[in-house]
Design an enzyme around this catalytic site. Structure first.
Site, PDB file in Angstrom:
ATOM      1  N   SER A 685      41.338  37.323  48.426  1.00 32.20           N
ATOM      2  CA  SER A 685      42.013  36.043  48.182  1.00 32.20           C
ATOM      3  C   SER A 685      43.448  36.195  47.679  1.00 32.20           C
ATOM      4  O   SER A 685      44.154  35.201  47.538  1.00 32.20           O
ATOM      5  CB  SER A 685      41.204  35.210  47.179  1.00 32.20           C
ATOM      6  OG  SER A 685      41.145  35.852  45.926  1.00 32.20           O
ATOM      7  N   LYS A 728      39.453  28.691  39.667  1.00 29.83           N
ATOM      8  CA  LYS A 728      40.864  29.069  39.867  1.00 29.83           C
ATOM      9  C   LYS A 728      41.811  27.932  39.474  1.00 29.83           C
ATOM     10  O   LYS A 728      42.856  28.161  38.848  1.00 29.83           O
ATOM     11  CB  LYS A 728      41.075  29.460  41.332  1.00 29.83           C
ATOM     12  CG  LYS A 728      40.420  30.784  41.720  1.00 29.83           C
ATOM     13  CD  LYS A 728      40.659  31.109  43.181  1.00 29.83           C
ATOM     14  CE  LYS A 728      40.031  32.460  43.543  1.00 29.83           C
ATOM     15  NZ  LYS A 728      40.227  32.797  44.963  1.00 29.83           N
TER      16      LYS A 728
END
Length: 813
Positions: A685, A728
């Site tokens: 990611s 996140k």
């Protein structure tokens, strides 16, 4: 008594008395108990007016209290009353003597009693030549009958043996036989004395055969009773001997009690037969034998298991929802899935279905959620920890041939719980290992398969046991180490890590009140501000769950308790603020990376996710004069290292568009570093973060310090979706980020993020790295893409230029 003659037939009027299930015969004497009022009146009238003569006839239906003419037999017996005795209960005992057979008609009620007109019935004999043989056969049968019938006196037998007239002999024998009254009435109505005696012989022969069968049965019963009495006598002697030798308990009595318990226990027939067979072995063993204890323990295990004992289950969805919400804050999706599961069970009245597997990081409440489900459904809770289990026998048990053998953990737990439908929590199912002793995860395949677990076979019991009524819930931290066949049998319910907002609510409303109570404090003794709780979450704990958070709150309560005791003031209130935390809990244990104070060249903020939650991840890139070497540091995993190579390859492929020298990589060395070098980092990611950091360093354009990003990169520059979006975004908000760049394919996942997290965050969805760079770099798009608008593909360089005259045909040589 009145008499009349009609032709040659002589008629007599006599009182009539119907008989129930009794037939009177001529020349026989019979005592009868008379209770009907009409019958008593008839007897009294016979004694008073008819020379004690009375007509006795059998009722066809004994149940009738007042029979009429159609309910009486056509033939009766004129009898004489020999003796009458009145009894205290109002009935009378009468002794009758039969005189002769008679027909009757004209039944009527007189002033005293019922009267009837009777006429004597004549007899005749057919086949006179057979009389002597028939009489002799009857005498022989009578002798045989008398041997087996002790109720028949010797005098009666002798008097009947002296009779040689066919009619008299038949009339004397039939009343002494225990045959149906209808059969006797049939004999009474026969005028042919030869046929009557043949019928009497037939009935007598049947009674002789029946008497011999009765005798055999009585002898057999007598032998059995004698054997039982002998066993009882011997057992009593054994008890007396044991008592004299100081043995208080009788082993055989113990076995008898054990067998009775087995017969009374509600269990399958197969288990009962097995237990009785084992108990039978105990009778032939001395109690001191080693095998005796082994067999006795086996029988005790069978008796103690809850084979068919089920606890009453009441599934109330509203009650279950209230319990789950009261015990756990957040976890909305797992709780909703569990409620759906319970609703289906309530409608289907069964448990056949998938096994639930709660997967999540440590401390998020997997085991406590299973406890809450047990409490919501009224089931007993059984927890079985599988962490470190490496022996198949832990699940299936040992075979009885081994010394000290025991059933597996499943059967042992059921013995403790006393019911066959508890909630079984198989904890840490991902921590099992296997070695030469077997694979316990393979043994669990049968336990957790709804199609097989109704015939679960434990090695120790060696009997099929039904586990289908048990509600199985398993827990795991990770799915990677669970074998695929076992994973296929379970329905996965993921429990994500708690957000800061959820931790703050849990600490305020659950953990703090519990610790206050456990430390003997009152609510008025301690006051913790919201900022102090938030600071504990951020600076003193780093976890997905709330275990360490509870420990830190417990430390606050201990410090408060010391102050109260030292100052001897149990009513004092201790205020704890964010500023006073360092003096109570010490120096901060953790720090979260903050965004840069100002835009920096080559420094880009990425977003990462692990089991402890979300983090901001700073990626640094620096250039050095060199020969094109690329170095990655920061304890990067294999996947992240490959992402860095993919990012660099993409930048090189776009060098001409970005205004870079196409051979820049030969002139410089590139070093990519991710701080917190001791912490392992991996995953795809960070792809666009690495690409942005490298581009910034190569172009010399700083990266905006209020922008963070996450997304996987492909060689073509596409931005691919990622996971852990909720955590996140929370990390970005905590670090002061204003804008977050993320893959467009993750737009649908934004619905699961609480509005509180999205507050003050600008979310930008991107499909390509070319869309990322203008948003992240502190420059305009024209300045970033300052090279040729349409760069030539590298393959064009590899092909030779075509000449203008290549189309001209060359002359043949």
């Amino acid at each position: 008594m009145t008499e009349s003659e009609r032709g040659t037939v002589k008629y007599v009027d006599l009182p009539i008395m119907p008989l129930r299930e009794v037939v009177m015969f001529p020349r026989s004497i019979m005592p009868l108990f008379v209770g009907r009022e009409a019958s008593i009146k008839a007897i009294e009238a016979a004694q008073a007016s008819f020379s004690k003569q009375i007509f006795l006839v059998a009722q066809l239906e004994p149940e009738l209290e007042k029979p009429d003419a159609s309910d009486l037999a056509p033939v009766g017996v004129v009898s004489k009353v020999l003796q009458m005795l009145r009894l205290p209960d109002g009935t009378i005992k009468v002794l009758f003597e039969g005189m002769y057979r008679a027909n009757w008609n004209d039944l009527r009620d007189d002033e005293q009693c019922a009267m009837v007109r009777v006429s004597r019935r004549n007899e005749w004999q057919s086949r006179p030549d057979e009389r002597e043989a028939l009489v002799r056969a009857v005498h022989e049968a009578l002798e045989e009958f008398a041997k087996n019938n002790k109720k028949l006196s010797q005098e009666s037998v002798l008097s009947m043996m002296a009779l040689h007239d066919s009619g008299s002999l038949a009339d004397a024998i039939i009343p002494n036989l225990k045959v149906d009254y209808r059969k006797k009435q049939e004999a009474l109505e026969l005028d042919d004395v030869t046929e009557r005696l043949e019928l009497a012989y037939e009935m007598l022969h049947g009674e002789v055969a029946l008497a011999s069968v009765e005798k055999r049965i009585k002898n057999r019963v007598k032998v059995q009773m004698e054997r039982n009495q002998r066993e009882y006598y011997l057992n009593e002697q054994i008890k007396a001997i044991n008592k004299e030798m100081g043995r208080d308990d009788d082993p055989m009595a113990e076995v008898d009690e054990l067998e009775q318990k087995i017969k009374d226990r509600d269990m399958p027939d197969e288990a009962r037969q097995k237990a009785l067979a084992e108990a039978k072995k105990l009778r032939s063993m001395p109690p001191s034998a080693a095998e005796y204890t082994v067999v006795r323990n086996y029988v005790d295990w069978i008796l103690d298991l809850p084979w068919n004992d089920l606890k009453q289950i009441d599934i109330d969805i509203e009650k279950a929802r209230a319990i789950l919400d009261g015990d756990h804050y957040g976890l909305e999706k797992p709780k909703e899935r569990i409620l759906e599961y319970l609703a289906v069970q309530k409608l289907s009245h069964g448990l056949k279905g998938p096994i639930l597997c709660l997967v999540g990081p440590p401390g998020v409440g997997k085991t406590s959620l299973a406890k809450s489900v047990a409490r919501a459904t009224g089931r007993d809770f059984v927890r079985l920890s599988l962490g470190g289990v490496r022996d198949e026998a832990e699940i299936r048990g040992h075979r009885r041939t081994y010394v000290g053998a025991l059933p597996g953990k499943i059967i042992q737990s059921l013995k403790r719980v006393k019911y066959n439908n508890p909630l079984f929590c198989l904890d840490e199912v991902d921590k099992m290992t296997s070695d030469y002793r077997g694979d316990p995860s393979s043994a669990l395949l049968e336990v957790l398969d709804p199609e097989q677990n109704h015939t679960f076979m434990d090695h120790y019991l060696d009997l099929e046991y039904d586990l289908s009524k048990i509600f199985f819930i398993t827990t795991a931290n990770s799915l990677h180490s669970i074998p695929v066949p076992l994973l296929d049998r379970m329905e996965i319910i993921e429990l994500n890590s708690y957000l800061e907002t959820e931790k703050r609510h849990i600490a305020r409303h659950f953990l703090l009140p519990r610790q206050i109570e456990e430390h003997g404090l009152k609510e008025s003794n301690i006051r913790v501000s919201d900022n102090a709780i938030l600071e504990i979450i951020r600076s003193y704990t780093r976890e997905a769950g709330v275990r360490n958070l509870e420990r830190e709150i417990a430390a606050l309560c201990r410090k408060t308790a010391i102050k109260l005791v030292e100052e001897d003031n149990l009513d004092k209130c201790v205020n704890i603020s964010r500023q006073s935390l360092s003096s109570i809990l010490g120096v901060k244990k953790y720090r979260h990376d903050e965004r840069e104070a100002e835009p920096q060249v080559g420094v880009c903020a990425g977003l990462a996710y692990n089991q402890r939650g979300g983090e901001i991840l700073l990626v640094e890139t620096t250039l050095m004069a060199g020969s094109g070497q690329v170095v990655t540091t920061g304890k990067l995993g294999e996947v992240m290292t490959e992402s860095a190579k993919a990012a660099l390859s993409y930048v090189r492929s776009r060098a001409e568009v970005l205004g870079l020298d196409t051979r820049f990589h030969r002139k410089v060395d590139i070093h990519v570093h991710v701080p917190s070098g001791a912490t392992p980092k991996d995953g795809p990611s960070a792809g666009i973060t690495l690409a942005t950091s490298i581009t910034s360093a190569l172009l010399g354009i700083p990266v905006r310090n209020d922008v963070a990003m996450t997304g996987e990169i492909s060689l073509r520059g596409r931005v691919l979706p990622i996971g852990g979006l909720r955590e996140k975004l929370l990390a970005a908000r905590r670090s002061g980020i204003k804008k977050v760049l993320m893959p467009r394919d993750n737009e649908k996942d934004l619905k699961e993020v609480p509005d509180e997290v999205l507050k003050d965050l600008e979310i930008v969805f991107v499909d390509h790295v070319d869309e990322v760079l203008p948003q992240a770099l502190d420059a305009s798009a024209e300045e970033i893409f300052s090279g040729r608008a349409t760069a030539q593909p590298i393959c064009r360089i590899l092909r030779p230029e075509k000449h203008e005259d290549e189309t001209k045909k060359q002359p043949a040589q």
